[in-house]
Design a protein around this motif. Structure first.
Motif, PDB file in Angstrom:
ATOM      1  N   MET A 226     166.418 126.810  54.984  1.00  0.00           N
ATOM      2  CA  MET A 226     165.759 125.652  55.536  1.00  0.00           C
ATOM      3  C   MET A 226     166.775 124.608  56.013  1.00  0.00           C
ATOM      4  SD  MET A 226     162.382 126.004  55.166  1.00  0.00           S
ATOM      5  CE  MET A 226     161.277 124.932  54.344  1.00  0.00           C
ATOM      6  N   LYS A 227     168.010 124.694  55.525  1.00  0.00           N
ATOM      7  CA  LYS A 227     169.025 123.719  55.919  1.00  0.00           C
ATOM      8  C   LYS A 227     169.250 123.714  57.428  1.00  0.00           C
ATOM      9  CE  LYS A 227     171.595 123.835  51.613  1.00  0.00           C
ATOM     10  NZ  LYS A 227     172.875 124.169  50.977  1.00  0.00           N
ATOM     11  N   VAL A 228     169.091 124.867  58.048  1.00  0.00           N
ATOM     12  CA  VAL A 228     169.316 124.978  59.487  1.00  0.00           C
ATOM     13  C   VAL A 228     168.327 124.108  60.280  1.00  0.00           C
ATOM     14  CG1 VAL A 228     167.836 126.985  59.890  1.00  0.00           C
ATOM     15  CG2 VAL A 228     169.845 126.640  61.311  1.00  0.00           C
ATOM     16  N   LEU A 229     167.195 123.750  59.694  1.00  0.00           N
ATOM     17  CA  LEU A 229     166.190 122.932  60.374  1.00  0.00           C
ATOM     18  C   LEU A 229     166.434 121.423  60.212  1.00  0.00           C
ATOM     19  CD1 LEU A 229     162.945 124.891  59.448  1.00  0.00           C
ATOM     20  CD2 LEU A 229     164.314 125.059  61.534  1.00  0.00           C
ATOM     21  N   ALA A 230     167.336 121.046  59.328  1.00  0.00           N
ATOM     22  CA  ALA A 230     167.591 119.619  59.058  1.00  0.00           C
ATOM     23  C   ALA A 230     168.001 118.899  60.337  1.00  0.00           C
ATOM     24  CB  ALA A 230     168.669 119.466  57.995  1.00  0.00           C
ATOM     25  N   GLY A 231     167.321 117.791  60.604  1.00  0.00           N
ATOM     26  CA  GLY A 231     167.639 116.968  61.760  1.00  0.00           C
ATOM     27  C   GLY A 231     167.163 117.530  63.089  1.00  0.00           C
ATOM     28  N   ARG A 232     166.415 118.598  63.058  1.00  0.00           N
ATOM     29  CA  ARG A 232     165.950 119.225  64.301  1.00  0.00           C
ATOM     30  C   ARG A 232     164.475 118.939  64.550  1.00  0.00           C
ATOM     31  NH1 ARG A 232     169.433 123.346  66.321  1.00  0.00           N
ATOM     32  NH2 ARG A 232     171.123 123.779  64.874  1.00  0.00           N
ATOM     33  N   THR A 233     164.095 119.135  65.807  1.00  0.00           N
ATOM     34  CA  THR A 233     162.694 119.066  66.182  1.00  0.00           C
ATOM     35  C   THR A 233     162.109 120.457  65.987  1.00  0.00           C
ATOM     36  OG1 THR A 233     163.119 117.333  67.795  1.00  0.00           O
ATOM     37  CG2 THR A 233     161.101 118.630  68.092  1.00  0.00           C
ATOM     38  N   VAL A 234     161.032 120.546  65.227  1.00  0.00           N
ATOM     39  CA  VAL A 234     160.439 121.829  64.874  1.00  0.00           C
ATOM     40  C   VAL A 234     158.983 121.855  65.332  1.00  0.00           C
ATOM     41  CG1 VAL A 234     159.847 123.388  62.975  1.00  0.00           C
ATOM     42  CG2 VAL A 234     161.953 122.032  62.869  1.00  0.00           C
ATOM     43  N   ILE A 235     158.601 122.956  65.975  1.00  0.00           N
ATOM     44  CA  ILE A 235     157.212 123.151  66.381  1.00  0.00           C
ATOM     45  C   ILE A 235     156.726 124.456  65.769  1.00  0.00           C
ATOM     46  CG2 ILE A 235     155.586 123.407  68.292  1.00  0.00           C
ATOM     47  CD1 ILE A 235     157.685 122.016  70.073  1.00  0.00           C
ATOM     48  N   PHE A 236     155.677 124.369  64.989  1.00  0.00           N
ATOM     49  CA  PHE A 236     155.080 125.551  64.385  1.00  0.00           C
ATOM     50  C   PHE A 236     153.925 126.035  65.256  1.00  0.00           C
ATOM     51  CE2 PHE A 236     156.875 123.369  60.671  1.00  0.00           C
ATOM     52  CZ  PHE A 236     157.620 124.403  60.125  1.00  0.00           C
ATOM     53  N   PHE A 237     153.818 127.346  65.403  1.00  0.00           N
ATOM     54  CA  PHE A 237     152.716 127.975  66.132  1.00  0.00           C
ATOM     55  C   PHE A 237     151.987 128.890  65.148  1.00  0.00           C
ATOM     56  CE2 PHE A 237     155.698 126.813  69.419  1.00  0.00           C
ATOM     57  CZ  PHE A 237     154.870 126.339  70.426  1.00  0.00           C
ATOM     58  N   PRO A 238     151.056 128.309  64.373  1.00  0.00           N
ATOM     59  CA  PRO A 238     150.384 129.120  63.352  1.00  0.00           C
ATOM     60  C   PRO A 238     149.403 130.119  63.956  1.00  0.00           C
ATOM     61  CG  PRO A 238     149.407 126.939  63.461  1.00  0.00           C
ATOM     62  CD  PRO A 238     150.593 126.933  64.400  1.00  0.00           C
ATOM     63  N   ASP A 239     149.054 131.125  63.145  1.00  0.00           N
ATOM     64  CA  ASP A 239     148.008 132.063  63.534  1.00  0.00           C
ATOM     65  C   ASP A 239     146.736 131.278  63.817  1.00  0.00           C
ATOM     66  OD1 ASP A 239     149.894 133.931  62.908  1.00  0.00           O
ATOM     67  OD2 ASP A 239     148.805 134.827  61.240  1.00  0.00           O
ATOM     68  N   VAL A 240     145.808 131.920  64.480  1.00  0.00           N
ATOM     69  CA  VAL A 240     144.586 131.244  64.905  1.00  0.00           C
ATOM     70  C   VAL A 240     143.825 130.627  63.727  1.00  0.00           C
ATOM     71  CG1 VAL A 240     143.071 133.255  64.843  1.00  0.00           C
ATOM     72  CG2 VAL A 240     142.634 131.435  66.481  1.00  0.00           C
ATOM     73  N   ASP A 241     143.960 131.197  62.541  1.00  0.00           N
ATOM     74  CA  ASP A 241     143.242 130.664  61.380  1.00  0.00           C
ATOM     75  C   ASP A 241     144.141 129.823  60.471  1.00  0.00           C
ATOM     76  OD1 ASP A 241     144.780 132.779  60.517  1.00  0.00           O
ATOM     77  OD2 ASP A 241     143.238 133.626  59.215  1.00  0.00           O
ATOM     78  N   GLY A 242     145.337 129.447  60.939  1.00  0.00           N
ATOM     79  CA  GLY A 242     146.280 128.756  60.074  1.00  0.00           C
ATOM     80  C   GLY A 242     146.583 127.314  60.412  1.00  0.00           C
ATOM     81  N   TYR A 243     145.902 126.737  61.379  1.00  0.00           N
ATOM     82  CA  TYR A 243     146.240 125.381  61.822  1.00  0.00           C
ATOM     83  C   TYR A 243     146.146 124.348  60.694  1.00  0.00           C
ATOM     84  CZ  TYR A 243     146.169 120.972  64.290  1.00  0.00           C
ATOM     85  OH  TYR A 243     146.448 119.693  64.696  1.00  0.00           O
ATOM     86  N   ARG A 244     145.029 124.321  60.003  1.00  0.00           N
ATOM     87  CA  ARG A 244     144.854 123.318  58.933  1.00  0.00           C
ATOM     88  C   ARG A 244     145.889 123.493  57.833  1.00  0.00           C
ATOM     89  NH1 ARG A 244     138.799 124.219  59.412  1.00  0.00           N
ATOM     90  NH2 ARG A 244     138.183 122.641  60.923  1.00  0.00           N
ATOM     91  N   ASP A 245     146.101 124.739  57.428  1.00  0.00           N
ATOM     92  CA  ASP A 245     147.069 125.025  56.372  1.00  0.00           C
ATOM     93  C   ASP A 245     148.470 124.551  56.766  1.00  0.00           C
ATOM     94  OD1 ASP A 245     148.078 126.137  53.950  1.00  0.00           O
ATOM     95  OD2 ASP A 245     148.665 127.943  55.047  1.00  0.00           O
ATOM     96  N   TRP A 246     148.896 124.864  57.985  1.00  0.00           N
ATOM     97  CA  TRP A 246     150.235 124.468  58.423  1.00  0.00           C
ATOM     98  C   TRP A 246     150.351 122.972  58.660  1.00  0.00           C
ATOM     99  CZ3 TRP A 246     154.839 126.391  57.976  1.00  0.00           C
ATOM    100  CH2 TRP A 246     154.938 127.731  57.625  1.00  0.00           C
ATOM    101  N   THR A 247     149.269 122.328  59.014  1.00  0.00           N
ATOM    102  CA  THR A 247     149.296 120.875  59.152  1.00  0.00           C
ATOM    103  C   THR A 247     149.612 120.247  57.796  1.00  0.00           C
ATOM    104  OG1 THR A 247     147.723 120.949  60.981  1.00  0.00           O
ATOM    105  CG2 THR A 247     147.952 118.850  59.861  1.00  0.00           C
ATOM    106  N   GLU A 248     149.065 120.807  56.741  1.00  0.00           N
ATOM    107  CA  GLU A 248     149.365 120.322  55.387  1.00  0.00           C
ATOM    108  C   GLU A 248     150.809 120.659  54.988  1.00  0.00           C
ATOM    109  OE1 GLU A 248     147.697 118.481  53.004  1.00  0.00           O
ATOM    110  OE2 GLU A 248     146.445 118.027  54.743  1.00  0.00           O
ATOM    111  N   ARG A 249     151.256 121.849  55.316  1.00  0.00           N
ATOM    112  CA  ARG A 249     152.599 122.297  54.927  1.00  0.00           C
ATOM    113  C   ARG A 249     153.716 121.466  55.556  1.00  0.00           C
ATOM    114  NH1 ARG A 249     152.967 128.814  54.586  1.00  0.00           N
ATOM    115  NH2 ARG A 249     150.954 129.173  53.614  1.00  0.00           N
ATOM    116  N   THR A 250     153.458 120.857  56.697  1.00  0.00           N
ATOM    117  CA  THR A 250     154.526 120.122  57.385  1.00  0.00           C
ATOM    118  C   THR A 250     155.042 118.943  56.581  1.00  0.00           C
ATOM    119  OG1 THR A 250     152.960 118.726  58.610  1.00  0.00           O
ATOM    120  CG2 THR A 250     153.710 120.759  59.678  1.00  0.00           C
TER     121      THR A 250
END
Length: 108
Positions: A1-25
Motif C-alpha cells: 500500500m506504500k506505493v499509493l501514498a501521496g497518489r491520486t487513486v481511482i477504484f473501479f469496483p465490480d458492478v455490485d461493489g460500489y457501496r462497499d468500496w465507497t466505505e473502504r476508501t
C-alpha cells in the motif's frame, strides 16, 4: 500500500461493489485523493448485474465490438455517421438507448 501514498487513486469496483468500496476508501487517507468510480453503477444493464461484470469485462466487450467493426467496413461507416448525428443532436442517443436500436447494413 506504500506505493499509493501521496497518489491520486481511482477504484473501479465490480458492478455490485460500489457501496462497499465507497466505505473502504476511508482507510486510504494516505493517498492524495481517492475516488470510487460509479460508472458501472450508473451504466450496468440488468444482464450486467446478473453476470456481476467488472470494468475489465466492459473493456473486453468494447474491444470485441471494435474488432468486429474493423472487420465490417460498411458497418464502421454507418457507425461513424451515427456518431456524428448524435454529436449534433444528443437526444438521438437517448432514443437509441431507450429502444435498444442497433445499426444495420443491408447486403447488396
Amino acid at each position: 500500500m506504500k506505493v499509493l501514498a501521496g497518489r491520486t487513486v481511482i477504484f473501479f469496483p465490480d458492478v455490485d461493489g460500489y457501496r462497499d468500496w465507497t466505505e473502504r476508501t476511508k482507510v486510504f487517507s494516505f493517498c492524495r485523493s481517492v475516488t470510487v468510480s460509479d460508472f458501472l453503477e450508473r451504466n450496468a444493464t440488468e444482464e450486467d448485474r446478473a453476470a456481476k461484470v467488472d470494468i475489465a469485462d466492459l473493456i473486453l466487450h468494447q474491444w470485441k465490438e471494435d474488432k468486429q467493426r474493423d472487420e465490417n467496413p460498411p458497418l464502421a461507416a454507418v457507425e461513424r455517421t451515427l456518431r456524428e448525428m448524435v454529436r449534433r443532436n444528443p437526444a438521438l442517443q437517448t432514443l437509441i438507448d431507450t429502444l435498444g436500436l442497433v445499426p444495420v447494413v443491408e447486403d447488396g
